[in-house]
Design a protein around this motif. Structure first.
Motif, mmCIF file in Angstrom:
data_model
loop_
_atom_site.group_PDB
_atom_site.id
_atom_site.type_symbol
_atom_site.label_atom_id
_atom_site.label_comp_id
_atom_site.label_asym_id
_atom_site.label_seq_id
_atom_site.Cartn_x
_atom_site.Cartn_y
_atom_site.Cartn_z
ATOM 1 N N ALA A 56 0.874 -1.168 0.000
ATOM 2 C CA ALA A 56 0.000 0.000 0.000
ATOM 3 C C ALA A 56 0.911 1.217 0.000
ATOM 4 O O ALA A 56 1.935 1.244 0.688
ATOM 5 N N ILE A 57 0.552 2.218 -0.797
ATOM 6 C CA ILE A 57 1.277 3.489 -0.795
ATOM 7 C C ILE A 57 0.516 4.416 0.145
ATOM 8 O O ILE A 57 -0.656 4.720 -0.099
ATOM 9 N N GLU A 58 1.167 4.841 1.205
ATOM 10 C CA GLU A 58 0.552 5.759 2.155
ATOM 11 C C GLU A 58 1.174 7.141 2.039
ATOM 12 O O GLU A 58 2.394 7.266 1.939
ATOM 13 N N LEU A 59 0.326 8.144 2.042
ATOM 14 C CA LEU A 59 0.741 9.538 2.088
ATOM 15 C C LEU A 59 0.044 10.161 3.281
ATOM 16 O O LEU A 59 -1.198 10.157 3.340
ATOM 17 N N ASP A 60 0.804 10.633 4.230
ATOM 18 C CA ASP A 60 0.241 11.212 5.457
ATOM 19 C C ASP A 60 -0.760 10.265 6.111
ATOM 20 O O ASP A 60 -1.823 10.680 6.577
ATOM 21 N N GLY A 61 -0.450 8.968 6.111
ATOM 22 C CA GLY A 61 -1.284 7.970 6.765
ATOM 23 C C GLY A 61 -2.459 7.466 5.957
ATOM 24 O O GLY A 61 -3.168 6.562 6.410
ATOM 25 N N GLU A 62 -2.696 8.019 4.782
ATOM 26 C CA GLU A 62 -3.821 7.607 3.933
ATOM 27 C C GLU A 62 -3.317 6.724 2.796
ATOM 28 O O GLU A 62 -2.314 7.036 2.154
ATOM 29 N N VAL A 63 -4.027 5.623 2.540
ATOM 30 C CA VAL A 63 -3.682 4.751 1.407
ATOM 31 C C VAL A 63 -4.136 5.449 0.130
ATOM 32 O O VAL A 63 -5.324 5.704 -0.068
ATOM 33 N N VAL A 64 -3.151 5.779 -0.724
ATOM 34 C CA VAL A 64 -3.448 6.525 -1.953
ATOM 35 C C VAL A 64 -3.120 5.727 -3.214
ATOM 36 O O VAL A 64 -3.312 6.198 -4.322
ATOM 37 N N GLY A 65 -2.613 4.502 -3.022
ATOM 38 C CA GLY A 65 -2.294 3.680 -4.174
ATOM 39 C C GLY A 65 -1.679 2.375 -3.752
ATOM 40 O O GLY A 65 -1.660 2.021 -2.569
ATOM 41 N N LEU A 66 -1.194 1.655 -4.747
ATOM 42 C CA LEU A 66 -0.501 0.401 -4.498
ATOM 43 C C LEU A 66 0.668 0.295 -5.450
ATOM 44 O O LEU A 66 0.669 0.888 -6.534
ATOM 45 N N ILE A 67 1.673 -0.425 -5.037
ATOM 46 C CA ILE A 67 2.837 -0.693 -5.875
ATOM 47 C C ILE A 67 3.258 -2.118 -5.570
ATOM 48 O O ILE A 67 3.174 -2.567 -4.429
ATOM 49 N N GLN A 68 3.643 -2.834 -6.613
ATOM 50 C CA GLN A 68 4.025 -4.224 -6.410
ATOM 51 C C GLN A 68 5.309 -4.544 -7.143
ATOM 52 O O GLN A 68 5.665 -3.871 -8.106
ATOM 53 N N SER A 69 5.980 -5.559 -6.635
ATOM 54 C CA SER A 69 7.184 -6.034 -7.303
ATOM 55 C C SER A 69 7.058 -7.539 -7.499
ATOM 56 O O SER A 69 6.418 -8.232 -6.704
ATOM 57 N N CYS A 70 7.641 -8.010 -8.581
ATOM 58 C CA CYS A 70 7.730 -9.447 -8.829
ATOM 59 C C CYS A 70 9.182 -9.730 -9.160
ATOM 60 O O CYS A 70 9.806 -9.017 -9.948
#
Length: 166
Positions: A56-70
């Motif tokens: 989960a991508i958090e900005l100032d404690g809020e989930v604003v997106g997602l990023i994944q790696s494989c």
């Protein structure tokens, strides 16, 4: 697994409590255009294979997106791929750039020498963000993925070597 910190964002592994917010992000028209069916995509985030991690991508404690790696574990081809989605309300604010830099730095520190990303060829905004971080186009992947409209679309393979991260 610990959190990864960028200049402004925090990346942390997703958990069950993130499911509704991730679906909300993936269901926005600006994101669904590239990702497809949000229900199917969310389920896929929670059914990852070994070597795959979703944050989960958090900005100032809020989930604003997602990023994944494989990660490709074969020593002859060892590298990692990245995929990202940011809620449209946070587009143009450097969130994606910061998240990609943070995850790329983490993956390079884990011993990867090369990263890949494969946006849709028509996703010019994403391609600009990836180039800003240092990814370079390798080539066009013709009729690479089926879009939500059922037709095949080209993709762009981009890669980044450890010494090229901006």
């Amino acid at each position: 697994m610990t959190a990864i910190h960028g200049d402004r964002v925090r990346l942390r592994p997703i958990g069950p409590a993130d499911r509704a917010r991730l679906r909300e992000i993936l269901a926005t028209p600006e994101v669904a255009r590239w990702w497809g069916d949000p229900d199917r995509e969310v389920e896929g985030l929670y059914e990852v294979e070994e070597g795959d991690t979703v944050y989960a991508i958090e900005l100032d404690g809020e989930v604003v997106g997602l990023i994944q790696s494989c990660e490709e574990p074969d020593p002859q081809y060892r590298h990692a791929g990245i995929d990202i989605s940011v809620h449209p309300a946070f587009h143009g604010r450097g969130v994606g750039t910061d998240a990609i830099r943070a995850l790329a730095g983490h993956l390079f520190a884990q011993g990867h020498h090369r990263l890949t990303i494969d946006p849709a060829a028509s996703n010019e905004a994403a391609i600009r963000v990836y180039a800003k971080v240092g990814f370079r186009p390798v080539g066009v992947l013709r009729q690479y993925e089926r879009g939500p409209d059922g037709t095949w679309h080209d993709g762009v393979l981009m890669d980044l070597l450890a010494g090229e991260l901006n």
